[in-house]
Scaffold this active site. Structure first.
Site, short mmCIF file in Angstrom:
data_model
loop_
_atom_site.label_atom_id
_atom_site.label_comp_id
_atom_site.label_asym_id
_atom_site.label_seq_id
_atom_site.Cartn_x
_atom_site.Cartn_y
_atom_site.Cartn_z
N ASP A 11 28.27 46.10 44.45
CA ASP A 11 28.79 46.14 43.09
C ASP A 11 30.24 46.60 43.14
O ASP A 11 30.68 47.19 44.13
CB ASP A 11 27.96 47.10 42.22
CG ASP A 11 28.45 47.12 40.77
OD1 ASP A 11 28.44 46.05 40.13
OD2 ASP A 11 28.85 48.19 40.28
N SER A 12 30.96 46.37 42.04
CA SER A 12 32.35 46.81 41.95
C SER A 12 32.44 48.33 41.88
O SER A 12 33.51 48.90 42.07
CB SER A 12 33.01 46.20 40.72
OG SER A 12 32.35 46.65 39.55
N TYR A 43 36.40 44.98 38.49
CA TYR A 43 36.65 43.62 38.94
C TYR A 43 36.97 42.68 37.78
O TYR A 43 37.59 41.64 37.96
CB TYR A 43 35.40 43.07 39.66
CG TYR A 43 35.24 43.49 41.11
CD1 TYR A 43 36.00 44.52 41.66
CD2 TYR A 43 34.32 42.84 41.93
CE1 TYR A 43 35.83 44.90 42.98
CE2 TYR A 43 34.16 43.20 43.25
CZ TYR A 43 34.91 44.23 43.78
OH TYR A 43 34.74 44.60 45.11
N GLY A 44 36.50 43.03 36.58
CA GLY A 44 36.60 42.14 35.42
C GLY A 44 37.96 41.52 35.16
O GLY A 44 38.07 40.31 34.94
N CYS A 74 26.52 42.64 40.48
CA CYS A 74 27.76 42.71 39.70
C CYS A 74 27.91 41.35 39.03
O CYS A 74 27.89 40.31 39.71
CB CYS A 74 28.93 42.98 40.65
SG CYS A 74 30.57 42.85 39.89
N ASN A 75 28.00 41.35 37.72
CA ASN A 75 28.07 40.09 36.99
C ASN A 75 29.37 39.33 37.26
O ASN A 75 29.37 38.11 37.40
CB ASN A 75 27.94 40.35 35.49
CG ASN A 75 26.53 40.68 35.08
OD1 ASN A 75 25.77 39.83 34.65
ND2 ASN A 75 26.14 41.94 35.22
N THR A 76 30.48 40.05 37.33
CA THR A 76 31.77 39.40 37.59
C THR A 76 31.73 38.69 38.95
O THR A 76 32.14 37.54 39.08
CB THR A 76 32.92 40.43 37.57
OG1 THR A 76 32.87 41.16 36.34
CG2 THR A 76 34.27 39.74 37.68
N GLU A 153 32.51 54.64 35.07
CA GLU A 153 33.05 55.06 36.37
C GLU A 153 33.64 56.47 36.33
O GLU A 153 33.73 57.14 37.35
CB GLU A 153 34.11 54.06 36.85
CG GLU A 153 33.55 52.72 37.29
CD GLU A 153 32.78 52.77 38.61
OE1 GLU A 153 33.11 53.62 39.46
OE2 GLU A 153 31.84 51.96 38.78
N CYS A 185 26.71 43.17 32.35
CA CYS A 185 27.45 43.95 33.35
C CYS A 185 26.49 45.06 33.77
O CYS A 185 25.91 45.73 32.89
CB CYS A 185 28.72 44.54 32.76
SG CYS A 185 29.58 45.69 33.88
N THR A 186 26.31 45.26 35.07
CA THR A 186 25.31 46.25 35.50
C THR A 186 25.72 47.68 35.19
O THR A 186 24.91 48.60 35.29
CB THR A 186 24.99 46.10 37.01
OG1 THR A 186 26.22 46.06 37.75
CG2 THR A 186 24.20 44.82 37.26
N HIS A 187 26.98 47.89 34.79
CA HIS A 187 27.40 49.23 34.34
C HIS A 187 26.82 49.56 32.96
O HIS A 187 26.64 50.73 32.62
CB HIS A 187 28.93 49.32 34.24
CG HIS A 187 29.64 49.46 35.55
ND1 HIS A 187 29.80 48.41 36.42
CD2 HIS A 187 30.25 50.53 36.13
CE1 HIS A 187 30.48 48.83 37.48
NE2 HIS A 187 30.77 50.11 37.33
#
Length: 270
Positions: A11-12, A43-44, A74-76, A153, A185-187
């Site tokens: 993931d980012s 990353y977006g 990570c979706n991006t 983050e 988004c996994t966040h």
């Protein structure tokens, strides 16, 4: 590596921990290795070529850890790099977009589906394409939420500022009167209580990362690489390109146990 290899998750940053948490629940016999590129998060807003390069660097690192399956949590990265990574790696690679789309199509009653994600994910229209490939008569509303990942983050998900940012950002989505909202988004599941509270109880939230673990389970059986040995239970390794302390603090809060991540460098000059 066979059945004994670990499942890798990339993931980012810390967002993919929401996928790892679900993997611990659904796949208790599996060893897991996680890499969060927190030094280069988010990353977006990055160009697609850069996201592909960073994702490949993470995948290469985990391949050296003898993983048997890779989850791009990570979706991006899934939106722009999944097909490229699949071609290059000799193991199964799973992304988070298709499982989330399938779940949304199954859930919606009004055929009005919202998708929130990073600029990169929304711009790619990956969710739109995935949903429309399953059902044509659906209205899809995408909304980029660039302020959400930095909140997570920096471990500010419970702060008053987070509540304010979520409400201000989601205002246009609430006006769309969707009945299903994909957390693209996994966040974002780390902000789930605030998102649910603002969108209201009538809106069903879809956690793409959690849905992905169901797909991983199917693939482990299909490729006959599931680990039947329960002694692997709870075996997790964590790597981050950023601050180990911040990563460990967020991970402990989300996963419910203490851990010690290892700092690594990726790319030229980190």
């Amino acid at each position: 590596m066979g059945n004994k290899g670990a499942i890798g998750l990339i993931d980012s940053g810390v967002g993919g921990l929401t996928v790892l948490k679900e993997a611990l629940r659904q796949l208790p016999n599996e060893a897991l290795v996680y890499l969060g590129d927190t030094a280069r998060c988010p990353y977006g807003p990055r160009p697609a070529e850069q996201v592909v390069q960073f994702t490949m660097e993470m995948a290469d690192f985990l391949m050296k850890q003898q993983i048997k399956l890779l989850v791009i949590a990570c979706n991006t990265a899934t939106a722009v790099a999944l097909d490229i990574i699949r071609e290059k790696l000799p193991i199964p690679v799973v992304g988070v977009i298709l499982p989330g789309s399938r779940a949304a199509v199954k859930t919606t009653k009004t055929r009005r589906i919202g998708v929130i994600g990073t600029q990169g994910t929304i711009k790619s229209h990956s969710y739109r394409q995935a949903i429309l490939s399953k059902t044509a008569d659906t209205e899809i509303f995408g909304l980029a939420c660039p302020k959400f990942v930095p909140l997570v983050e920096s471990n500010e998900t419970r702060s008053p500022i987070a509540k304010k940012v979520v409400a201000e950002t989601l205002q246009p989505m609430r006006r769309n009167k969707v009945d299903t909202l994909i957390l693209g988004c996994t966040h974002y599941p780390l902000l789930r209580p605030l998102i649910q509270s603002y969108m209201g109880d009538k809106v069903t939230l879809i956690d793409s990362g959690a849905e992905t673990v169901g797909e991983v389970s199917v693939l482990l059986d299909y490729f006959n690489i599931a680990n039947p040995d329960p002694t692997a239970k709870g075996k997790c390794r964590f790597y981050t390109t950023g601050s180990t302390k911040l990563f460990d603090d967020i991970a402990k809060e989300w996963l419910g146990f203490s851990l010690h991540s290892e700092h690594i460098e990726l790319g030229i000059g980190g």
